[in-house]
Write a protein that holds these residues in place. Structure first.
Motif, short mmCIF file in Angstrom:
data_model
loop_
_atom_site.label_atom_id
_atom_site.label_comp_id
_atom_site.label_asym_id
_atom_site.label_seq_id
_atom_site.Cartn_x
_atom_site.Cartn_y
_atom_site.Cartn_z
N ALA A 96 0.73 -1.04 -0.31
CA ALA A 96 -0.07 -0.11 0.00
C ALA A 96 0.68 1.40 -0.28
O ALA A 96 0.35 2.48 -0.68
CB ALA A 96 -1.17 -0.27 1.18
N LEU A 97 1.96 1.56 0.97
CA LEU A 97 3.09 2.40 0.85
C LEU A 97 3.41 2.61 -0.42
O LEU A 97 3.76 3.50 -1.03
CB LEU A 97 3.83 2.21 2.06
CG LEU A 97 4.98 3.07 1.78
CD1 LEU A 97 4.35 4.48 2.02
CD2 LEU A 97 6.28 2.59 3.19
N LEU A 98 3.60 1.65 -1.17
CA LEU A 98 4.57 1.81 -2.58
C LEU A 98 3.61 1.96 -3.51
O LEU A 98 4.21 3.00 -4.48
CB LEU A 98 4.93 0.54 -2.55
CG LEU A 98 5.92 0.25 -3.90
CD1 LEU A 98 7.00 0.52 -3.56
CD2 LEU A 98 5.75 -1.20 -4.81
N LYS A 99 2.50 2.10 -3.19
CA LYS A 99 1.21 2.09 -4.48
C LYS A 99 1.09 3.99 -4.39
O LYS A 99 0.36 4.72 -5.04
CB LYS A 99 0.08 2.18 -4.66
CG LYS A 99 -0.26 0.08 -4.73
CD LYS A 99 -1.40 0.02 -4.24
CE LYS A 99 -1.18 -1.50 -4.57
NZ LYS A 99 -2.88 -2.01 -4.73
N GLN A 100 2.07 4.43 -3.06
CA GLN A 100 1.70 5.91 -2.66
C GLN A 100 3.03 6.82 -3.17
O GLN A 100 2.79 7.97 -3.38
CB GLN A 100 1.00 5.75 -1.51
CG GLN A 100 0.59 6.09 -1.21
CD GLN A 100 0.04 6.32 0.92
OE1 GLN A 100 0.40 5.27 1.52
NE2 GLN A 100 -0.28 7.41 1.25
N LEU A 101 3.80 5.90 -4.05
CA LEU A 101 5.10 6.74 -4.66
C LEU A 101 4.88 6.03 -5.49
O LEU A 101 4.96 5.54 -6.59
CB LEU A 101 6.48 5.31 -3.63
CG LEU A 101 6.67 5.35 -3.04
CD1 LEU A 101 7.82 4.95 -2.23
CD2 LEU A 101 6.53 6.78 -2.05
N PRO A 102 4.64 7.51 -6.14
CA PRO A 102 5.12 8.03 -7.95
C PRO A 102 6.81 7.06 -8.75
O PRO A 102 7.62 6.94 -8.36
CB PRO A 102 5.10 9.47 -8.16
CG PRO A 102 5.50 9.59 -6.31
CD PRO A 102 5.61 8.60 -5.95
N SER A 103 6.23 6.94 -9.25
CA SER A 103 7.21 6.81 -10.71
C SER A 103 8.30 8.40 -11.15
O SER A 103 7.73 9.11 -10.95
CB SER A 103 7.16 6.09 -11.48
OG SER A 103 5.55 6.69 -12.82
N LYS A 104 9.71 7.64 -11.50
CA LYS A 104 10.07 9.14 -12.08
C LYS A 104 9.24 9.64 -12.88
O LYS A 104 9.01 10.83 -13.00
CB LYS A 104 11.46 8.82 -13.08
CG LYS A 104 11.67 9.68 -13.16
CD LYS A 104 13.36 8.61 -13.44
CE LYS A 104 15.11 10.38 -14.36
NZ LYS A 104 15.80 9.10 -14.14
N SER A 105 8.38 8.84 -13.93
CA SER A 105 7.55 9.72 -15.19
C SER A 105 6.84 10.51 -14.31
O SER A 105 5.82 11.43 -14.61
CB SER A 105 7.04 8.98 -15.93
OG SER A 105 5.80 7.66 -14.74
N GLU A 106 6.03 10.80 -12.97
CA GLU A 106 5.15 10.84 -12.42
C GLU A 106 5.13 11.77 -11.68
O GLU A 106 4.62 12.91 -10.50
CB GLU A 106 3.48 10.00 -11.43
CG GLU A 106 3.43 8.45 -12.69
CD GLU A 106 2.56 7.73 -11.72
OE1 GLU A 106 1.51 6.66 -12.03
OE2 GLU A 106 3.44 7.51 -10.20
N MET A 107 6.28 11.72 -11.31
CA MET A 107 7.03 13.35 -10.66
C MET A 107 6.66 14.79 -11.12
O MET A 107 6.38 15.38 -9.79
CB MET A 107 8.66 13.12 -10.28
CG MET A 107 8.82 12.24 -9.15
SD MET A 107 8.53 12.12 -7.47
CE MET A 107 9.63 13.92 -7.19
N ASP A 108 7.24 15.27 -12.23
CA ASP A 108 5.84 16.25 -12.40
C ASP A 108 5.09 15.98 -12.40
O ASP A 108 4.00 17.78 -11.81
CB ASP A 108 6.40 16.37 -13.72
CG ASP A 108 8.02 16.55 -14.58
OD1 ASP A 108 8.51 16.76 -13.24
OD2 ASP A 108 8.22 16.19 -16.04
N ALA A 109 3.91 15.60 -12.13
CA ALA A 109 2.58 16.23 -12.20
C ALA A 109 2.53 16.03 -10.98
O ALA A 109 1.60 16.98 -10.23
CB ALA A 109 1.90 14.13 -12.54
#
Length: 215
Positions: A96-109
């Motif tokens: 569940a915690l991992l799902k709260q972390l964005p990927s590199k491509s989602e950081m800008d959003a």
């Protein structure tokens, strides 16, 4: 019993013929039977029952040992089930915690979401500066230096909105001052992302020499 009777009884005992026990007086027969029975019982105790008692004692000792072993194994089994349950819960929490972390491509959003959270509360951004990422294990931490101005309620609601974002963002090193009749908040927002496959592999290679050097 007078002396004559006693003497007569002793004489009868002396004159007993061991080859003809059937001719003995009944009193003597009973005494002889009791004596023989006692000898048989004593012999049985010594030659037969003693071994059985020792065997029984050994079996009782084994039973006590088995009971103790069973209780230990039972306790271990209960603890093992508890550990498995805790491990499952930890894995679920980690997922569940991992799902709260964005990927590199989602950081800008995510950076846009943080900025919009402040603008949506009517705050003025005087500074919004992402810093340098720091890799920590399987994750990367990104600090963002922010400086916003507004009223007390709007700044408080902005902090609440940050906490409610679907991604993990924390506000650290918060400092609030008054400037020009408005509150000014300086803070460092920290967000995290998980490393992609290539980054994780590169980090493992980087960590191996360091681990070898420690040895």
């Amino acid at each position: 019993m007078n002396q004559d009777a006693l003497k007569k009884s002793l004489d009868e005992l002396k004159n007993l013929n061991p080859k003809t026990p059937g001719a003995w007086p009944w009193a003597v027969k009973i005494i002889a039977f009791v004596a023989m029975f006692a000898v048989v019982v004593a012999a049985g105790v010594w030659f037969v029952w003693m071994d059985q008692w020792e065997e029984l004692s050994r079996i009782k000792q084994e039973e006590a040992t088995l009971k103790e072993t069973f209780l230990v194994k039972k306790k271990q089994a209960i603890n093992l089930d508890l550990i498995k349950k805790q491990l499952t819960e930890t894995q679920e929490s980690f997922g569940a915690l991992l799902k709260q972390l964005p990927s590199k491509s989602e950081m800008d959003a995510l950076l846009t979401d943080i900025n919009q959270a402040g603008l949506g509360r009517g705050l003025q951004f005087e500074l919004f500066k992402p810093g340098v990422e720091t890799v920590k294990g399987a994750f990367a931490e990104l600090p963002i230096t922010i400086k916003v101005s507004g009223n007390y309620d709007d700044i408080g609601k902005f902090a609440s909105d940050i906490a409610l974002l679907p991604r993990i963002v924390t506000l650290n090193d918060i400092s609030i001052n008054i400037s020009g009749g408005a509150l000014v908040m300086d803070a460092t927002a920290k967000t995290f992302r998980y490393l992609d496959t290539e980054e994780a592999a590169a980090q493992k290679k980087k960590d191996k020499p360091a681990a070898g050097a420690k040895k």
